[in-house]
Design a protein around this motif. Structure first.
Motif, mmCIF file in Angstrom:
data_model
loop_
_atom_site.group_PDB
_atom_site.id
_atom_site.type_symbol
_atom_site.label_atom_id
_atom_site.label_comp_id
_atom_site.label_asym_id
_atom_site.label_seq_id
_atom_site.Cartn_x
_atom_site.Cartn_y
_atom_site.Cartn_z
ATOM 1 N N ILE A 79 1.047 -1.207 0.061
ATOM 2 C CA ILE A 79 0.036 0.201 -0.090
ATOM 3 C C ILE A 79 0.774 1.195 0.054
ATOM 4 O O ILE A 79 1.625 1.346 0.866
ATOM 5 N N SER A 80 0.622 2.323 -0.864
ATOM 6 C CA SER A 80 1.630 3.310 -1.032
ATOM 7 C C SER A 80 0.889 4.529 -0.063
ATOM 8 O O SER A 80 -0.054 4.376 0.419
ATOM 9 N N GLU A 82 -0.341 7.253 -0.598
ATOM 10 C CA GLU A 82 -1.590 7.783 -1.068
ATOM 11 C C GLU A 82 -2.997 6.717 -0.815
ATOM 12 O O GLU A 82 -3.967 6.970 -1.301
ATOM 13 N N GLY A 83 -2.631 5.590 -0.367
ATOM 14 C CA GLY A 83 -3.657 4.596 -0.292
ATOM 15 C C GLY A 83 -3.976 3.630 -1.370
ATOM 16 O O GLY A 83 -4.897 2.935 -1.312
ATOM 17 N N LYS A 84 -2.964 3.715 -2.431
ATOM 18 C CA LYS A 84 -3.274 2.869 -3.606
ATOM 19 C C LYS A 84 -2.603 1.617 -3.334
ATOM 20 O O LYS A 84 -1.526 1.591 -2.629
ATOM 21 N N ILE A 85 -2.688 0.698 -4.218
ATOM 22 C CA ILE A 85 -1.997 -0.733 -3.977
ATOM 23 C C ILE A 85 -1.039 -0.582 -5.136
ATOM 24 O O ILE A 85 -1.412 -0.395 -6.399
ATOM 25 N N ASN A 86 0.108 -0.758 -4.941
ATOM 26 C CA ASN A 86 1.317 -0.938 -5.858
ATOM 27 C C ASN A 86 1.616 -2.432 -6.067
ATOM 28 O O ASN A 86 2.023 -2.918 -5.011
ATOM 29 N N GLU A 107 0.056 0.571 -10.536
ATOM 30 C CA GLU A 107 -0.714 1.260 -9.501
ATOM 31 C C GLU A 107 -2.255 0.839 -9.633
ATOM 32 O O GLU A 107 -2.955 0.905 -10.573
ATOM 33 N N LEU A 108 -2.942 0.400 -8.466
ATOM 34 C CA LEU A 108 -4.298 -0.278 -8.617
ATOM 35 C C LEU A 108 -5.108 0.330 -7.324
ATOM 36 O O LEU A 108 -4.466 0.753 -6.418
ATOM 37 N N ALA A 109 -6.187 0.492 -7.542
ATOM 38 C CA ALA A 109 -7.418 1.056 -6.675
ATOM 39 C C ALA A 109 -7.618 0.116 -5.612
ATOM 40 O O ALA A 109 -7.929 0.643 -4.302
ATOM 41 N N SER A 110 -7.830 -1.141 -5.829
ATOM 42 C CA SER A 110 -8.569 -1.974 -4.961
ATOM 43 C C SER A 110 -8.017 -3.645 -5.031
ATOM 44 O O SER A 110 -7.336 -3.725 -5.925
ATOM 45 N N GLU A 113 -9.381 -5.318 -8.292
ATOM 46 C CA GLU A 113 -8.550 -4.965 -9.488
ATOM 47 C C GLU A 113 -7.283 -5.572 -9.339
ATOM 48 O O GLU A 113 -6.674 -5.858 -10.320
#
Length: 147
Positions: A79-80, A82-86, A107-110, A113
């Motif tokens: 988790i970055s 910014e709250g995004k999944i890398n 970079e992924l949102a959920s 995804e």
């Protein structure tokens, strides 16, 4: 003999080994499958603990013993801030470059995804889309052992 006459008989020879490219693709696809299983287990609230058989020698008796142990699978995603999944792809311990500009993460949102992306990446690896990146990392690793 009537059964054999109805079959198409050939002289076949089994290949001794697959090409290095195919072996690398299969290795990468298996590692992505592990990551996919890890993600799906985390999504359902379970722990992913694949079993592996290890053989060791007992120091006191000298006897070789075989034991089933839990294989440690490290996550390729984090988790970055910014709250995004890398998601980074790894071949061995090295991170694969994903393009010529030096990008090495997706970079992924959920979590959903992430699972869909891992499935797409597994298909891409088997189709040969990442052969160049895998070969580059493999060459770097091989060259590091040369003197």
């Amino acid at each position: 003999m009537s059964v054999l006459t109805s079959l198409k008989l050939i002289t076949g020879k089994r290949p001794v080994s697959a090409s290095p490219i195919v072996l690398r693709r299969n290795k990468m696809a298996n590692k992505i499958a592990e990551q996919l299983a890890l993600c799906e287990a985390q999504k359902s609230g379970e722990q992913y603990q694949p079993k592996v058989t290890r053989t060791y020698t007992n120091k006191q008796t000298g006897e070789r013993m075989t034991v089933d142990t839990v294989k440690r699978v490290r996550q390729w995603f984090y988790i970055s801030p910014e709250g995004k999944i890398n998601l980074t792809l790894k071949y061995g311990s090295k991170v694969l470059p994903l393009n010529k500009k030096g990008a090495n993460a997706i970079e992924l949102a959920s979590g959903d995804e992430l699972i869909a992306t891992l499935k797409n990446l597994q298909t891409a690896v088997l189709n040969g889309d990442l052969d160049e990146a895998i070969n580059e990392v493999s060459e770097m690793t091989r060259n590091s052992f040369k003197k």
